[in-house]
Write a protein that holds these residues in place. Structure first.
Motif, short mmCIF file in Angstrom:
data_model
loop_
_atom_site.label_atom_id
_atom_site.label_comp_id
_atom_site.label_asym_id
_atom_site.label_seq_id
_atom_site.Cartn_x
_atom_site.Cartn_y
_atom_site.Cartn_z
N ALA A 1 0.82 -1.21 0.00
CA ALA A 1 0.00 0.00 0.00
C ALA A 1 0.86 1.26 0.00
CB ALA A 1 -0.93 -0.01 1.21
N ILE A 2 1.91 1.28 0.82
CA ILE A 2 2.77 2.47 0.89
C ILE A 2 3.57 2.64 -0.39
CG2 ILE A 2 4.72 3.51 2.12
CD1 ILE A 2 3.62 2.24 4.70
N VAL B 1 12.71 1.97 3.35
CA VAL B 1 13.60 1.38 4.36
C VAL B 1 13.65 2.27 5.61
CG1 VAL B 1 16.00 0.78 4.87
CG2 VAL B 1 14.98 0.12 2.68
N LYS B 2 13.67 3.58 5.38
CA LYS B 2 13.69 4.53 6.51
C LYS B 2 12.45 4.36 7.38
CE LYS B 2 15.32 8.60 5.57
NZ LYS B 2 15.47 10.01 5.07
N LEU B 3 11.30 4.20 6.75
CA LEU B 3 10.07 4.00 7.51
C LEU B 3 10.10 2.69 8.29
CD1 LEU B 3 7.30 5.15 4.97
CD2 LEU B 3 7.93 6.27 7.12
N PHE B 4 10.57 1.62 7.63
CA PHE B 4 10.59 0.32 8.30
C PHE B 4 11.57 0.33 9.48
CE2 PHE B 4 12.04 -4.09 8.84
CZ PHE B 4 10.81 -4.70 9.07
N SER C 1 7.45 -1.85 11.56
CA SER C 1 6.21 -2.44 11.04
C SER C 1 5.61 -1.44 10.08
CB SER C 1 5.23 -2.74 12.18
OG SER C 1 3.91 -2.83 11.68
N MET C 2 5.29 -1.89 8.86
CA MET C 2 4.70 -0.97 7.89
C MET C 2 3.24 -0.68 8.23
SD MET C 2 6.84 0.34 6.01
CE MET C 2 8.11 0.29 4.74
N LYS C 3 2.62 -1.55 8.99
CA LYS C 3 1.26 -1.27 9.44
C LYS C 3 1.28 -0.05 10.37
CE LYS C 3 -2.84 -3.39 11.52
NZ LYS C 3 -3.43 -4.64 12.05
N GLU C 4 2.28 0.01 11.23
CA GLU C 4 2.42 1.16 12.13
C GLU C 4 2.73 2.42 11.33
OE1 GLU C 4 5.01 0.69 15.46
OE2 GLU C 4 4.28 -1.32 15.92
N ALA C 5 3.57 2.28 10.30
CA ALA C 5 3.89 3.43 9.45
C ALA C 5 2.63 3.94 8.75
CB ALA C 5 4.95 3.05 8.42
N TRP C 6 1.80 3.01 8.29
CA TRP C 6 0.56 3.36 7.60
C TRP C 6 -0.39 4.12 8.53
CZ3 TRP C 6 -1.24 3.26 2.73
CH2 TRP C 6 -2.62 3.32 2.52
N GLN C 7 -0.39 3.74 9.80
CA GLN C 7 -1.31 4.33 10.78
C GLN C 7 -0.71 5.53 11.50
OE1 GLN C 7 -1.98 0.82 13.15
NE2 GLN C 7 -3.71 0.11 11.87
N ALA C 8 0.54 5.87 11.17
CA ALA C 8 1.27 6.91 11.91
C ALA C 8 0.68 8.30 11.67
CB ALA C 8 2.74 6.91 11.51
N SER C 9 0.87 9.16 12.65
CA SER C 9 0.41 10.55 12.56
C SER C 9 1.41 11.39 11.79
CB SER C 9 0.26 11.13 13.97
OG SER C 9 1.54 11.21 14.60
N PHE C 10 1.03 12.63 11.52
CA PHE C 10 1.90 13.57 10.81
C PHE C 10 3.24 13.72 11.56
CE2 PHE C 10 3.70 17.75 10.16
CZ PHE C 10 3.62 17.92 8.78
N SER C 11 3.17 13.93 12.86
CA SER C 11 4.40 14.16 13.63
C SER C 11 5.28 12.92 13.68
CB SER C 11 4.07 14.63 15.05
OG SER C 11 3.31 13.64 15.73
N PRO D 1 -5.41 -1.13 1.49
CA PRO D 1 -4.40 -2.20 1.52
C PRO D 1 -4.96 -3.58 1.18
CG PRO D 1 -4.11 -0.74 3.38
CD PRO D 1 -5.39 -0.33 2.72
N ASP D 2 -6.17 -3.88 1.64
CA ASP D 2 -6.75 -5.20 1.37
C ASP D 2 -7.06 -5.36 -0.12
OD1 ASP D 2 -6.80 -6.30 4.00
OD2 ASP D 2 -8.42 -4.89 4.48
N THR D 3 -7.55 -4.30 -0.74
CA THR D 3 -7.86 -4.36 -2.17
C THR D 3 -6.59 -4.55 -2.99
OG1 THR D 3 -9.79 -2.92 -1.88
CG2 THR D 3 -8.87 -3.09 -4.11
N GLU D 4 -5.53 -3.84 -2.62
CA GLU D 4 -4.26 -3.97 -3.35
C GLU D 4 -3.70 -5.39 -3.21
OE1 GLU D 4 -3.12 -1.69 -5.39
OE2 GLU D 4 -4.85 -0.47 -4.81
#
Length: 366
Positions: A12-13, A25-28, A33-43, A67-70
């Motif tokens: 999804a990302i 890679v920086k996000l991971f 967890s990319m799920k946490e990155a997906w749900q992360a706030s602006f800050s 994400p489920d559709t993708e």
């Protein structure tokens, strides 16, 4: 191994084009967890190292991505996702300075990627280039190489086709998505399906639905060279994608090989330039084997056997000897039609398996 639940968030990302390999890679590394990155706030995304404008754009676009559709699209097309920390991720590719963080794979990647070699070149292939591409690719396949290329028209397509015909393994790296509707060029979609059917793979770092854009191809080219021990350039203009692939290979500390050509042919300008810059001039496959210092090098020329690469070749070989045999007899005894026999004989002659004595008479090659 990353869980399937987290993989769908990688996918999804990756749909957001401004978050490429380095930022993924920086996000991971920050969230684990990319799920946490997906749900992360602006800050939180800013703390992870993303620029303010990118975070704004990402949070706005995220509302259009499910994400489920993708993930369902991947399952429907039998596409596998490999992240850079997956044990199945190609070892050679992981060594380059900017490897893709995510790979979309349809088919099977060869386990022995230490025998990958890239074969690239012009789309506007000459008769000379066509003969060399078939001959050199065929001999590389017969000596155990997996062939990597970019599915483009011309040299790339011929390298893939030759490998498939000989029963070898080939990897096509795309500058588009690898879903059926996105494979580029469209004229090679049947070839892409044949590559997968015969045990090879088509791959891309671009998500499903990505159309081929000019900026995608330099990124694609670094993967072609990054997957490979070396890159062989067969005909290319002085400014061309094949030379970008060769430049990527040099930057990745991989070997570059080039086939010399006529100074009057514009498509020989690229290889001739590479040779002047220090690339290994190739007039025979043994030049590549010796440069790579492979164990097969000493035995390859000696053992360039008359081993049929297909049932059709076998039907022709068993009817040949040192005595001349007319092509009409080969057609009658092989049970193949005239066009098929002619095409197979041409390929076998290129490989040194048969000799044309003239008058449509053939003998076993020496």
């Amino acid at each position: 191994m990353i869980s399937q639940d987290d993989l769908k968030y990688w996918v999804a990302i990756s749909k957001f084009s401004k978050i490429g390999a380095i930022r993924l890679v920086k996000l991971f590394n920050f969230f684990h967890s990319m799920k946490e990155a997906w749900q992360a706030s602006f800050s939180e995304l800013r703390q992870a190292g993303l620029d303010e404008n990118i975070v704004h754009d990402f949070l706005a676009q995220k509302t259009t991505i499910n994400p489920d559709t993708e993930w369902e699209k991947l399952v429907k097309e039998n596409i596998t996702v490999l992240t850079i920390n997956d044990s199945r991720y190609p070892k050679l590719l992981k060594e380059i300075w900017n490897p893709p963080a995510i790979l979309y794979v349809k088919g099977t990647l060869p386990a022995d990627d230490e025998f990958n070699l890239a074969v690239v070149g012009t789309r506007k292939i000459s008769t000379y280039g066509r003969q060399l591409a078939s001959l050199l690719t065929g001999e590389l396949v017969q000596s155990g190489f997996n062939i990597v290329s970019g599915l483009a028209l011309g040299v790339d397509a011929l390298a893939h086709q030759t490998t498939v015909h000989l029963g070898g393994k080939t990897i096509a790296v795309l500058g588009s998505g690898i879903d059926n509707g996105s494979v580029y060029p469209a004229g090679n979609r049947f070839l892409a399906s044949e590559i997968v059917k015969t045990g090879g793979a088509i791959i891309s770092e671009f998500p499903l639905g990505t159309v081929a854009m000019p900026g995608n191809f330099p990124l694609r080219n670094r993967i072609v060279s990054g997957l490979s021990l070396g890159t062989l350039v067969i005909e290319a203009a002085e400014e061309s994608g094949a030379l970008i692939t060769a430049q990527c290979a040099l930057e990745q500390n991989r070997e570059v090989f080039a086939v010399p050509g006529s100074i009057f042919n514009p498509t020989s300008a690229g290889p001739n330039k590479l040779i002047k810059m220090g690339a290994k001039a190739v007039t025979a496959v043994n030049d590549i084997l010796e440069t790579l210092n492979l164990a097969q090098a000493a035995d390859f020329t000696k053992n360039k056997k008359l081993l049929p690469a297909s049932p059709e070749e076998e039907k022709i070989l068993i009817n040949l000897s040192q005595e001349p045999t007319h092509v009409d007899k080969l057609i009658a005894t092989s049970g193949l039609d005239a066009a098929k026999v002619g095409a197979i004989l041409t390929l076998m002659e290129m490989k040194g398996m048969v000799r044309n004595l003239g008058g449509m008479n053939y003998v076993i090659g020496k």
